[in-house]
Scaffold this active site. Structure first.
Site, short mmCIF file in Angstrom:
data_model
loop_
_atom_site.label_atom_id
_atom_site.label_comp_id
_atom_site.label_asym_id
_atom_site.label_seq_id
_atom_site.Cartn_x
_atom_site.Cartn_y
_atom_site.Cartn_z
N SER A 1 0.66 -1.23 -0.01
CA SER A 1 -0.21 0.06 -0.09
C SER A 1 0.80 1.27 0.00
CB SER A 1 -1.04 -0.12 1.20
OG SER A 1 -0.10 -0.17 2.26
N ASP B 1 5.04 -7.28 2.60
CA ASP B 1 4.45 -7.77 1.53
C ASP B 1 5.15 -7.94 0.23
OD1 ASP B 1 1.40 -7.63 1.26
OD2 ASP B 1 1.19 -5.75 0.88
N GLU C 1 -9.74 -9.59 3.06
CA GLU C 1 -9.96 -7.99 2.88
C GLU C 1 -11.29 -7.96 2.17
OE1 GLU C 1 -6.77 -5.99 1.25
OE2 GLU C 1 -7.98 -4.07 0.90
O1 KIV Z 1 -0.65 -3.51 1.47
C1 KIV Z 1 -1.18 -3.48 2.51
O2 KIV Z 1 -1.00 -2.33 3.39
C2 KIV Z 1 -2.07 -4.33 2.83
C3 KIV Z 1 -2.99 -4.45 4.05
C4 KIV Z 1 -4.02 -3.39 3.86
C5 KIV Z 1 -3.46 -5.69 4.29
O3 KIV Z 1 -2.06 -5.55 2.02
#
Ligand code: KIV
Length: 274
Positions: free
Chosen positions: A52, A90, A189
């Protein structure tokens, strides 16, 4: 909570124990040292360096442009601020989907170069064998089902997922298969609360909801959303974003006051000069 317990480092085993005890797991994202340190000191269980950051740090419309090197850069600086929380990264788009060998190499590189303790991968049945291999070589994997933002173009937007029977069945099947392959936790999500509740009751690993209703084992929010720092285009924040502060407003007032003081000769004062 006694301070001796608060100081204990959170591990994937801690999360399993929390699910068993019925204790909620608190997770937030962070992208830099200072915020990570504040979150860690406040007692957050999991810090996610989310892709994100493509949206809230880089100002991109999607997360698809985020690179592995960028994730590594942000995770390295977050790592310096974290001593208690579990630190998860991530994996960005196309760093784990091409084939299993490439996924192992990229996820392994992230752990080796950043000191993070696990990775998060988006997707269900198609990535099960990748997850199994990662778990086999000792890389903890968090799953992510429902609205998986790296698939935004396939979905045609950021709407609620798995509202129909077919996609809900696929999601349930995926959750079970990912658990069997070795994930330690799973993000759900923007799916119906009833489906998130069912997944939570059927899998033994903790579920972490974001727009998945109150019955998940834990919750996650994007830090800048919950601090009221990121302003959604057209002011249209998803309804699962609860704002705990208005930092955008606070920053604007502070910067305007600074400009005003400076322009009117009120800053710096004699006391602020040498
Ligand atoms: O990229 C992110 O911040 C996420 C979360 C919102 C779960 O995947």
């Amino acid at each position: 909570m006694p301070s001796s317990l608060r100081q204990q480092h959170v591990t994937t085993q801690t999360l399993r124990d929390m699910k068993q005890r019925g204790e909620k797991v608190a997770m937030l994202t962070a992208y830099d040292f200072l915020m990570a340190k504040l979150l860690d000191e406040a007692g957050i269980d999991i810090i996610l360096v989310g892709d994100s950051l493509g949206n809230v740090v880089q100002g991109q419309a999607t997360t698809l442009l985020v690179t592995l090197d960028e994730m590594i850069y942000h995770t390295k600086i977050v790592r310096r601020g974290v001593s208690r929380s579990l630190l998860i990264v991530d994996m960005p788009f196309l760093s784990y989907q091409v084939n299993i060998d490439e996924a192992v190499r990229n996820c392994g590189r992230v752990l080796k170069e950043t000191g993070a303790e696990g990775v998060k991968l988006e997707g269900g049945l198609p990535i099960v064998e990748t997850v199994r291999r990662l778990a086999d070589v000792g890389i903890p994997v968090m799953g992510h089902l429902g609205l998986t933002p790296q698939s935004v173009h396939k979905f045609g937007g950021y709407g609620v997922r798995a509202t129909g029977e077919r996609e809900a069945e696929w999601l349930l099947k995926s959750a079970h298969a990912l658990e069997e392959a070795g994930i330690f936790s799973i993000v759900l999500e923007k799916i119906p609360a009833s489906l998130a509740k069912r997944v939570t009751s059927e899998v033994t690993v903790p579920t972490i909801g974001i727009g998945g209703g109150p019955n998940c084992d834990g919750q996650v929010l994007v830090l800048y959303d919950m601090l009221g720092l990121y302003e959604f285009p057209g002011g249209m924040a998803p309804k699962f974003v609860r704002r705990y502060a208005d930092l955008a407003g606070t920053v604007r007032v502070a910067v305007r006051s600074y400009i005003d003081d400076l322009k009117h000769g009120r800053f710096p004062s004699e006391e602020e000069s040498y």
